[in-house]
Structures are given as structure tokens and as C-alpha cells.
Design a protein around this motif. Structure first.
Motif, mmCIF file in Angstrom:
data_model
loop_
_atom_site.group_PDB
_atom_site.id
_atom_site.type_symbol
_atom_site.label_atom_id
_atom_site.label_comp_id
_atom_site.label_asym_id
_atom_site.label_seq_id
_atom_site.Cartn_x
_atom_site.Cartn_y
_atom_site.Cartn_z
ATOM 1 N N ASP A 193 0.807 -1.213 0.000
ATOM 2 C CA ASP A 193 0.000 0.000 0.000
ATOM 3 C C ASP A 193 0.843 1.267 0.000
ATOM 4 N N LYS A 194 2.142 1.147 0.264
ATOM 5 C CA LYS A 194 3.000 2.323 0.145
ATOM 6 C C LYS A 194 3.092 2.768 -1.311
ATOM 7 N N ARG A 197 -0.757 4.050 -2.439
ATOM 8 C CA ARG A 197 -1.108 5.414 -2.063
ATOM 9 C C ARG A 197 -0.629 6.446 -3.070
ATOM 10 N N GLU A 198 0.381 6.089 -3.838
ATOM 11 C CA GLU A 198 0.974 7.042 -4.776
ATOM 12 C C GLU A 198 0.533 6.788 -6.213
ATOM 13 N N SER A 199 -0.649 6.189 -6.380
ATOM 14 C CA SER A 199 -1.119 5.853 -7.724
ATOM 15 C C SER A 199 -1.184 7.081 -8.623
ATOM 16 N N THR A 215 -2.081 1.274 -10.774
ATOM 17 C CA THR A 215 -2.648 0.875 -9.483
ATOM 18 C C THR A 215 -1.912 -0.343 -8.962
ATOM 19 N N GLY A 459 -13.343 6.724 -0.211
ATOM 20 C CA GLY A 459 -12.761 6.118 0.972
ATOM 21 C C GLY A 459 -13.795 5.392 1.815
ATOM 22 N N SER A 465 -8.809 0.952 0.556
ATOM 23 C CA SER A 465 -8.216 1.075 -0.774
ATOM 24 C C SER A 465 -7.498 2.409 -0.894
ATOM 25 N N ARG A 466 -6.411 2.407 -1.647
ATOM 26 C CA ARG A 466 -5.582 3.591 -1.779
ATOM 27 C C ARG A 466 -5.539 4.051 -3.234
ATOM 28 N N GLY A 467 -5.404 5.338 -3.412
ATOM 29 C CA GLY A 467 -5.143 5.878 -4.743
ATOM 30 C C GLY A 467 -6.337 5.961 -5.665
#
Length: 695
Positions: A193-194, A197-199, A215, A459, A465-467
Motif C-alpha cells: 500500500d506504500k 497510495r501514490e497511484s 494501481t 474512501g 483502498s488507496r489511490g
């Protein structure tokens, strides 16, 4: 009795097969012997055999060169022709039937077979080597491209995310729309997820087109990450629903759209509920039709639809059958409710079915050794599709709260018994997603963004989920979909056209299962009479909604208001004036009673004279008594107000009043200022002017 069946136990000779090394040598030597024997007996000139052999050698050399055979193979074939022709010429001269001639011929045959076998093996090896060389060339080209991609993304991830990964593989998508990177995360507890988060930053750094993303998702283990990189925007194009209307099953998943790599994304709803969120203009209604199309194609699902917005979501699936477009055609949905009253009947029936199935199918589940009802074409699953159902759950008025309680009960008790729900909502907000039951049970989630940012909290829709960003899917019908089997990611819903709905209804009519006997008995007469003309008249063109049905199927009394609900021609002002004068003359002559309900409840009213006379108001007494009672209920409701359905239910037993009649009274009271309407749609309520906010 003779046995006519012949048993063939010997070898089968394939005359169509080509010659191999052994049969080719045998054929050549026997041919040479036959020609030499015949030529010697007939006195044929020996030079003819040599000329024929030379011609054969030249012909095979030419064809071998065209086939690009090796020099060894060409030489072997030419030598075989020349040696055979030389032996035949010698044998015709000296005699073929002696030991020297026969022995040399046998030696020639053995040598020819061995040489043919050796050259055949060599040619096969050359062919395999050529194929391998071509594959190595392709691999080198692909490897070079993959190595370039791997190097580029290792640098990009280090630059954007601050971590160094090791790329293990790069897989190009068959559609050519992107690729997937399989990478190993660095030691020290770094998680995927690091990168997830930067997608957005990764997509911008890669200069990806709008609608394309990078993604990250979980890899094969917690130390690996998969990065899906879309390089072609497939979300912008409109993709129509596939014209293959073949059968589907609940157990194999129902396709709802396409991922960015053009793979179908499927919803598995045997145990899961679904939540579809989409603001106005995002393609949510089209998505509902796509969902209904998938259910219509299944052989083990019955669809019940609740849409309090005039039933618009289910009408296109019902009208072809009601219009008689095909003989014996069945509707595409099994039950459609457009009013709160019909929805209550449906929800009550669903609860009864769920509870009765639990008792009636204990032996079946015991034999199957499962605690889940075995869903099949004989015992179909009921999918309850509720358009804007999430808003009903979040509603605060009495009608919404009553429906919400029943919906939540269905979600809570009916999972094992094969009853699941699909709810839709206009936005992913806390009011919609605040219910724990929805968050826990609706694991299949869709967010159609359409570029809308207000009320689209991804969210909340996809926690963890991230990005995910709304601006990644600014196109109608595009958004995000997540299931327990696949992480939330971009997808595109199919565009389904009205003529396709008619085609699907016709193509799947004979495929729909029927409700099992146990469930049908529990559903009761409300289910059995769901397609009665009185309850479906509103589905036809220019037909008013039917009177409110009570649970026992009757309206609870004599509905005289039905005679007044018929359309009357509009009166002119002169006709109105004449009617007014006529009523005044009658009142003056016959001392008729004053119009009831013209004074507020509790106010003193002048009693009509007891003298004999014609009391025309007696014909309206019962109706006006109900109207007075309704006005009293409105006043008693206080500042909270009430709705037409609540008033009709309160008056039904004593007066037989229908919701349509109450709606007419409320409209009249609103027009003359007696009542004030607050809210709109299913949330509308009416407040007496004494308690109105502006009073």
C-alpha cells in the motif's frame, strides 16, 4: 443362427499414409526388380532405365531446393534415383534373377533406408532449430522491451515512492491496453500500500493518458506487489452490452462490465449483497439495466424489483410481456413494486419465504451437508433489486423507516436461504454508508463517478483502498468496482439499449425458473396475484396507479371515491355559475345540510334543521366523515407531519379510504393553505398550517 459380426484382429494398412524410410526403400527396390525383370524379358533397351533415373534425380533435386532442404537430403535423394537406375540398367543386361543381382539390390535397399532415416532426423532437427531460433529472436525482442519497462518503473517507484523494488516479471496484456509488473518489495516490512497510495503521482510521472492509471495491489505473498499500468484509455469509449445472451448461473458469476484490460468483471452474489452508487448522469440507471440483464440470463435466479420512482427501473423488463410481443413470453423480472404499499407486500413475502425455507429444507441441507440452501433451477435464489434503496434506509419519515426495517430484516436473516439484495444510491456518503448492516453484507460495491465529486467519498465506499480518485473515471458509465474476489479498480459498465432489453426478455423468457412450491406457498396470495390486471394496470400506457392493496388483497371497504376519480370534462365558468345557483335554490327550498368539513375540527358547527327536507349531503356523509378524520390526523401529527399512506392506513378499516383519495384531499388542502407540503418524492410529508414552520 449365423453370426454376421466380423472381428478384425489383424493390422490395418493405411494406404493414404506417406512412405517412411523402410517402406520407401522397400518400394524402390521392388520397383527396380520389377522393371529389370520385365525389361529383360521384353528386350527393352537398358538405356531407358538410366534416362528415367536421371530425370527423377533432377526432378527431386528441384523440388528439394524449393522446400529449402539440406544438401545432405538433396544428395541422398538424387543418389537413390541414380543408383536405382544404374542397378536396373545392369540387371537388364546381365539378368536380374541371379544371386549377384539380388544381393546387390538388397544391399542397395538397406543403404537407402538407413540414409533416408538419417536425413529425416536431420531435417527434423533443422526445423526445430529454426523454430527455436525464431522464438529466441522474439524472446530477445520482448525481453528487451520488458527489461526497458522494468528499468523505467524501478526508477520511477524509487523516485516517487522512495522505495527500491526488484521486478520479477512484466506481462503485456493481450488487448495491448497495458501491462502488469510483478515486483518484490524491499526487506524491512515494506507493504504494497506504500505504492498504492501514490497511484496518482505514479500515473502523472509516467505521463499516462487521461483515464489511465497505475494501481498497485497485493501480490502472491505479502512481500510482492502487482502494479497494473493502463496505457490505452478504454473508459472513454461506449461499449454496448454483448449480444450473446447465453445462459448464466449464479454460481459462476454474473458479468457487470469490463476492466481496463478488457477482462470481464463478475459479481458473485450467492452470499453477498451489492451496493451500486452513482449520481445523476453517471449511468446508474443503465447499470441497473445491466444488472437486470445478467439476472434475466441466469437459470437459477428470480428478480424482484422495488422502484418507488414509478417503477421505471423494472418497467422496460415487464412491458414486452404485458404488450404480448411474443406468445407465452414471461416478464424479465418476476415481481415489480412501484409504491410503498406494494413494496411492503413484497418485503413481507420475502421474509415469509426466508423463514419457511429454513424449516422446510432442513432435510435437503442435511443431505447436502451444508448450512447454505443449495440454489438451483428448482430452488432459485431471489435477488431483490431496490433502486435508491440506500436512500430509503437513510430516510427519517415513517414510511421510509418502515420499509427500511423490512429491508434490513431481509438482509439479516436471508443469506443462507438464497435471498440477497442489490441496493442503489445517489452518492457514497456517510448517511448512505453509515448502516453497519450494509457495510458488512454489501461486499460487492460499485461507484459510478461520471466525474462527479460531490457526495462521492470513495474512501467510505472502498475502505482500505488507496489511490482511488474520482477524476480517474470522468466518463459516463465508468467508475470503480470491488468484490471479495477482486480489489477495487477502474471498470466500464456496458451500455444497454432499449431494443436489447426487448431482445433479452424474448431470448430468456423460457429460461426463467419458477419459484419452488415451498417458497410460493409461503409467499402467499400477494405473490400469486402479482400480475393481476388490477395490480398491473399502471404498467400500461396512460393507466393510473391501482388502489392501495391491503395485505388480504382488498381495499378494506366500499370505495365510492373510485366513481369520482374518473376523468370529467372541465366545466366552463358559465356552467360553474349555473351549478352554484342550482345548489343555492335546492338549499333554500329543501333546507339541505351545510357542507361537512368546512370548519376546523373542534369548532362549533351549526346543526342542520330537523324539519323534513331533502338532505343531499347524506350521500356524501360517509366520505366527508373520512375527510374530517383525515384532517384530524393531519392536525394531530404536529410539526412532524404525516403522509398519504399513513393516513390511508389509519382510515382504511373504518372508512375504506384509499391512498389515492387521501392524496386528492392533501392536494386540495395544500392549494387552499390548510396544509403545507414539506420535502419531495418518497420523503414528502404534510404538516397542518397551525404547525407549519412558517406559522
Amino acid at each position: 443362427m449365423a453370426n454376421n459380426t466380423a472381428t478384425n484382429t489383424g493390422p490395418v494398412w493405411d494406404w493414404a499414409a506417406g512412405h517412411g524410410p523402410v517402406t520407401g526403400a522397400l518400394s524402390a527396390t521392388t520397383g527396380c526388380l520389377a522393371v529389370a525383370t520385365t525389361g529383360a524379358a521384353a528386350g527393352m533397351p537398358p538405356g531407358w532405365a538410366l534416362a528415367i533415373g536421371t530425370a527423377g534425380a533432377i526432378g527431386h533435386t528441384v523440388t528439394s531446393l524449393r522446400e529449402r532442404l539440406s544438401a545432405r537430403t538433396i544428395g541422398m535423394r538424387a543418389a537413390s534415383w541414380l543408383i536405382g537406375a544404374g542397378w536396373t540398367t545392369w540387371a537388364m543386361t546381365t539378368g536380374p534373377l541371379n544371386w549377384a543381382a539380388l544381393g546387390s539390390l538388397a544391399t542397395f535397399g538397406v543403404g537407402m533406408g538407413a540414409a533416408a532415416r538419417a536425413t529425416l532426423l536431420r531435417e527434423e532437427a533443422r526445423e526445430l532449430e529454426a523454430i527455436a531460433a525464431a522464438e529466441r529472436q522474439i524472446s530477445r525482442e520482448l525481453s528487451a522491451e520488458r527489461r526497458a519497462i522494468a528499468t523505467e518503473w524501478v526508477d520511477r517507484i524509487k523516485r516517487v515512492c522512495g522505495i527500491t523494488v526488484r521486478v520479477l516479471a512484466v506481462e503485456q496484456w493481450p488487448t495491448g491496453a497495458g501491462f502488469t509488473i510483478d515486483a518484490e518489495l524491499p526487506a524491512g516490512g515494506t507493504t504494497y500500500d506504500k505504492i498504492a497510495r501514490e497511484s496518482a503521482r505514479l500515473s502523472a510521472d509516467a505521463r499516462l493518458p487521461h483515464g489511465c492509471t497505475a494501481t498497485a495491489s497485493q501480490g502472491i505473498d505479502q512481500g510482492r506487489v502487482l502494479i497494473d499500468v493502463t496505457t490505452v484509455n478504454v473508459l472513454a469509449a461506449e461499449v454496448t452490452y454483448p449480444t450473446d445472451y447465453g445462459p448464466l448461473s449464479l454460481h459462476t458469476g454474473i458479468p457487470w462490465g469490463l476492466r481496463t484490460n478488457a477482462d470481464e468483471v463478475r459479481a458473485y452474489l450467492r452470499e453477498q449483497c451489492a451496493l451500486v452508487v452513482g449520481p445523476t448522469g453517471s449511468g446508474k440507471t443503465n447499470m441497473v439495466h445491466t444488472i437486470l440483464a445478467g439476472f434475466a440470463r441466469t437459470t437459477d435466479v428470480l428478480t424482484w424489483v422495488i422502484d418507488l420512482n414509478a417503477g421505471s427501473a423494472g418497467l422496460p423488463w415487464v412491458r414486452p410481456a404485458l404488450a404480448g410481443d411474443g406468445e407465452g413470453m414471461r416478464p424479465g423480472v418476476d415481481w415489480l413494486a412501484s409504491t410503498a404499499e406494494e413494496a411492503e407486500l413484497m418485503l413481507d413475502a420475502v421474509v415469509r419465504v426466508a423463514k419457511h425455507r429454513k424449516m422446510a429444507y432442513q432435510d435437503l441441507m442435511s443431505k447436502a451437508n451444508t448450512d447454505l440452501l443449495p440454489v438451483s433451477a428448482q430452488i432459485p435464489q431471489i435477488m431483490l433489486v431496490i433502486d435508491e434503496g440506500a436512500e430509503i434506509l437513510a430516510g427519517t419519515d415513517k414510511e421510509s423507516r418502515k420499509l427500511a426495517a423490512k429491508i434490513l430484516e431481509v438482509i439479516r436473516i436471508a443469506r443462507a436461504m438464497g435471498i440477497r439484495t442489490v441496493l442503489t444510491a445517489l452518492g457514497a456518503t456517510g448517511a448512505v454508508l453509515g448502516n453497519l448492516m450494509i457495510r458488512r453484507e454489501a461486499k460487492v460495491r460499485v461507484a459510478l463517478t461520471g466525474g462527479e465529486t460531490e457526495g462521492m467519498d470513495l474512501g467510505k465506499q472502498f475502505p482500505g483502498s488507496r489511490g482511488l480518485r474520482v477524476d480517474q473515471a470522468p466518463y459516463k458509465g465508468a467508475g470503480f468496482m470491488g468484490t471479495p474476489e477482486s480489489a477495487p479498480a477502474l471498470f466500464k459498465s456496458w451500455r444497454i439499449l432499449p431494443n436489447q432489453i426487448r431482445d433479452i426478455v424474448a431470448a430468456t423468457s423460457d429460461r426463467h425458473p419458477t419459484l419452488d412450491t415451498v417458497s410460493s406457498k409461503a409467499a402467499g396470495p400477494e405473490y400469486a396475484r402479482r400480475w393481476d390486471h388490477a395490480r398491473t394496470a399502471w404498467m400500461r400506457d396512460d393507466q393510473p396507479a391501482p388502489p392501495t392493496q391491503r395485505e388480504n388483497g382488498s381495499t378494506g371497504g366500499l370505495n365510492l371515491s373510485a366513481l369520482r376519480d374518473e376523468q370529467r370534462p372541465a366545466r366552463t365558468s358559465a356552467e360553474e355559475e349555473l351549478a352554484r345557483r342550482f345548489r343555492e335554490q335546492i338549499d333554500a327550498q329543501f333546507a339541505t345540510a351545510p357542507e361537512p368539513g368546512t370548519t376546523e375540527p373542534g369548532a362549533a358547527t351549526e346543526q342542520p334543521p330537523t324539519a323534513a327536507g331533502l338532505n343531499l349531503s347524506a350521500l356524501r356523509g360517509e366520505d366527508n366523515a373520512a375527510k374530517d378524520a383525515a384532517l384530524a390526523l393531519l392536525l394531530a401529527a404536529g410539526p412532524e407531519g404525516t403522509g398519504a399512506s399513513a393516513i390511508a392506513r389509519a382510515l382504511a378499516d373504518e372508512h375504506g379510504t384509499t391512498r389515492q383519495t387521501v392524496v386528492g384531499w392533501l392536494k386540495t388542502w395544500t392549494d387552499d393553505g390548510t396544509a403545507v407540503r414539506v420535502g419531495a418524492g418518497t420523503k414528502a410529508r404534510y404538516v397542518h398550517h397551525r404547525h407549519a414552520p412558517e406559522a
